[in-house]
Motif scaffolding. Structure first.
Motif, short mmCIF file in Angstrom:
data_model
loop_
_atom_site.label_atom_id
_atom_site.label_comp_id
_atom_site.label_asym_id
_atom_site.label_seq_id
_atom_site.Cartn_x
_atom_site.Cartn_y
_atom_site.Cartn_z
N ALA A 244 0.85 -1.20 0.00
CA ALA A 244 0.00 0.00 0.00
C ALA A 244 0.88 1.24 0.00
O ALA A 244 1.79 1.35 0.82
CB ALA A 244 -0.91 0.00 1.22
N PRO A 245 0.63 2.17 -0.91
CA PRO A 245 1.39 3.42 -0.88
C PRO A 245 1.19 4.14 0.46
O PRO A 245 0.11 4.13 1.02
CB PRO A 245 0.81 4.23 -2.03
CG PRO A 245 0.22 3.22 -2.95
CD PRO A 245 -0.28 2.11 -2.06
N GLY A 246 2.25 4.73 0.97
CA GLY A 246 2.17 5.45 2.23
C GLY A 246 2.61 4.63 3.43
O GLY A 246 2.70 5.15 4.53
N THR A 247 2.90 3.35 3.25
CA THR A 247 3.38 2.53 4.36
C THR A 247 4.89 2.52 4.37
O THR A 247 5.54 2.84 3.38
CB THR A 247 2.87 1.07 4.24
OG1 THR A 247 3.43 0.49 3.05
CG2 THR A 247 1.37 0.99 4.19
N ASP A 248 5.46 2.13 5.50
CA ASP A 248 6.91 2.07 5.61
C ASP A 248 7.45 0.66 5.41
O ASP A 248 8.65 0.48 5.26
CB ASP A 248 7.37 2.57 6.99
CG ASP A 248 7.39 4.08 7.05
OD1 ASP A 248 7.48 4.72 5.98
OD2 ASP A 248 7.32 4.63 8.16
N HIS A 249 6.58 -0.33 5.40
CA HIS A 249 7.03 -1.71 5.26
C HIS A 249 6.95 -2.13 3.79
O HIS A 249 5.89 -2.12 3.17
CB HIS A 249 6.17 -2.64 6.12
CG HIS A 249 6.58 -4.07 6.02
ND1 HIS A 249 7.78 -4.52 6.52
CD2 HIS A 249 5.98 -5.13 5.45
CE1 HIS A 249 7.89 -5.81 6.26
NE2 HIS A 249 6.80 -6.21 5.62
N SER A 250 8.09 -2.50 3.24
CA SER A 250 8.16 -2.92 1.85
C SER A 250 8.38 -4.42 1.74
O SER A 250 9.21 -4.98 2.45
CB SER A 250 9.31 -2.19 1.14
OG SER A 250 9.47 -2.69 -0.17
N THR A 251 7.64 -5.07 0.87
CA THR A 251 7.86 -6.49 0.59
C THR A 251 8.61 -6.68 -0.72
O THR A 251 8.67 -7.78 -1.26
CB THR A 251 6.51 -7.25 0.53
OG1 THR A 251 5.73 -6.70 -0.54
CG2 THR A 251 5.77 -7.15 1.84
N PHE A 252 9.18 -5.60 -1.23
CA PHE A 252 9.90 -5.63 -2.50
C PHE A 252 11.17 -6.46 -2.37
O PHE A 252 11.94 -6.30 -1.42
CB PHE A 252 10.26 -4.20 -2.93
CG PHE A 252 10.99 -4.11 -4.24
CD1 PHE A 252 10.31 -4.19 -5.44
CD2 PHE A 252 12.37 -3.95 -4.27
CE1 PHE A 252 10.99 -4.09 -6.65
CE2 PHE A 252 13.05 -3.85 -5.46
CZ PHE A 252 12.36 -3.92 -6.65
N ALA A 253 11.38 -7.37 -3.30
CA ALA A 253 12.63 -8.12 -3.40
C ALA A 253 13.37 -7.60 -4.64
O ALA A 253 12.76 -7.02 -5.53
CB ALA A 253 12.34 -9.60 -3.55
N THR A 254 14.65 -7.79 -4.70
CA THR A 254 15.44 -7.32 -5.84
C THR A 254 14.78 -7.76 -7.14
O THR A 254 14.43 -8.92 -7.31
CB THR A 254 16.87 -7.87 -5.77
OG1 THR A 254 17.47 -7.38 -4.57
CG2 THR A 254 17.69 -7.42 -6.95
N LEU A 255 14.58 -6.80 -8.03
CA LEU A 255 13.95 -7.06 -9.32
C LEU A 255 15.03 -7.26 -10.37
O LEU A 255 15.92 -6.41 -10.51
CB LEU A 255 13.04 -5.90 -9.72
CG LEU A 255 12.37 -5.97 -11.09
CD1 LEU A 255 11.43 -7.16 -11.18
CD2 LEU A 255 11.63 -4.68 -11.38
#
Length: 164
Positions: free
Chosen positions: A130-141
């Motif tokens: 969700a935009p605006g959150t501080d927790h990212s689940t992004f892994a290296t793309l």
């Protein structure tokens, strides 16, 4: 006379090799498209910081595009006002004022379709975050750009969003 025949044979061989390089444009299109994708991702990250809002990157088999929302209903304008790209770009993106690049016909993206975004601080997030959150689940793309004989990779790092 023998020297003339040898020169003609050598020129014929060299022109055959040169023509083979120009017929298969994948050797040139793959590195060029990878470089364009890197530039587009860097631009999206800088735009997110400059405008203090998320910028989404939509990657599919036939295009890479920048948008201001996950559905790409609000598109990022092409730098310079118009994207005068190839026929592949016009076919995949439609609107020439949108910052979107179509994958050339002799190039393939070996990576799965992806949606990600850069937040207002330039950090990468997964498209499902969700935009605006501080927790990212992004892994290296990792985006693999493959041509007929050349192949390049485009990487977006997990923590910093560094594009290389």
């Amino acid at each position: 006379m023998i020297e003339l025949v040898v020169v003609i044979v050598v020129v014929g061989i060299l022109s055959t090799l040169a023509a083979a390089q120009f017929i298969g444009r994948g050797n040139f299109d793959a590195p060029a498209f990878a470089q364009q994708t890197r530039a587009m991702l860097r631009f999206g990250q800088k735009l997110a910081v400059a405008q203090n809002r998320p910028v989404f990157v939509s990657i599919s088999a036939n295009r890479v595009a920048l948008c201001f929302d996950a559905a790409c209903s609000t598109t990022v304008a092409a730098p310079g006002g118009s994207n005068t790209g190839s026929n592949a770009t016009l076919a995949a993106c439609g609107n020439p004022s949108w910052y979107c690049e179509g994958v050339p016909g002799d190039v393939a993206l070996a990576s799965p379709a992806a949606l990600m975004f850069f937040d207002a601080q330039g950090r990468p997030f997964a498209g499902t975050d969700a935009p605006g959150t501080d927790h990212s689940t992004f892994a290296t793309l990792a985006i693999a750009v493959n041509g007929s004989a050349a192949s390049e990779s485009v990487l977006v790092e997990q923590e910093t969003g560094y594009v290389h």
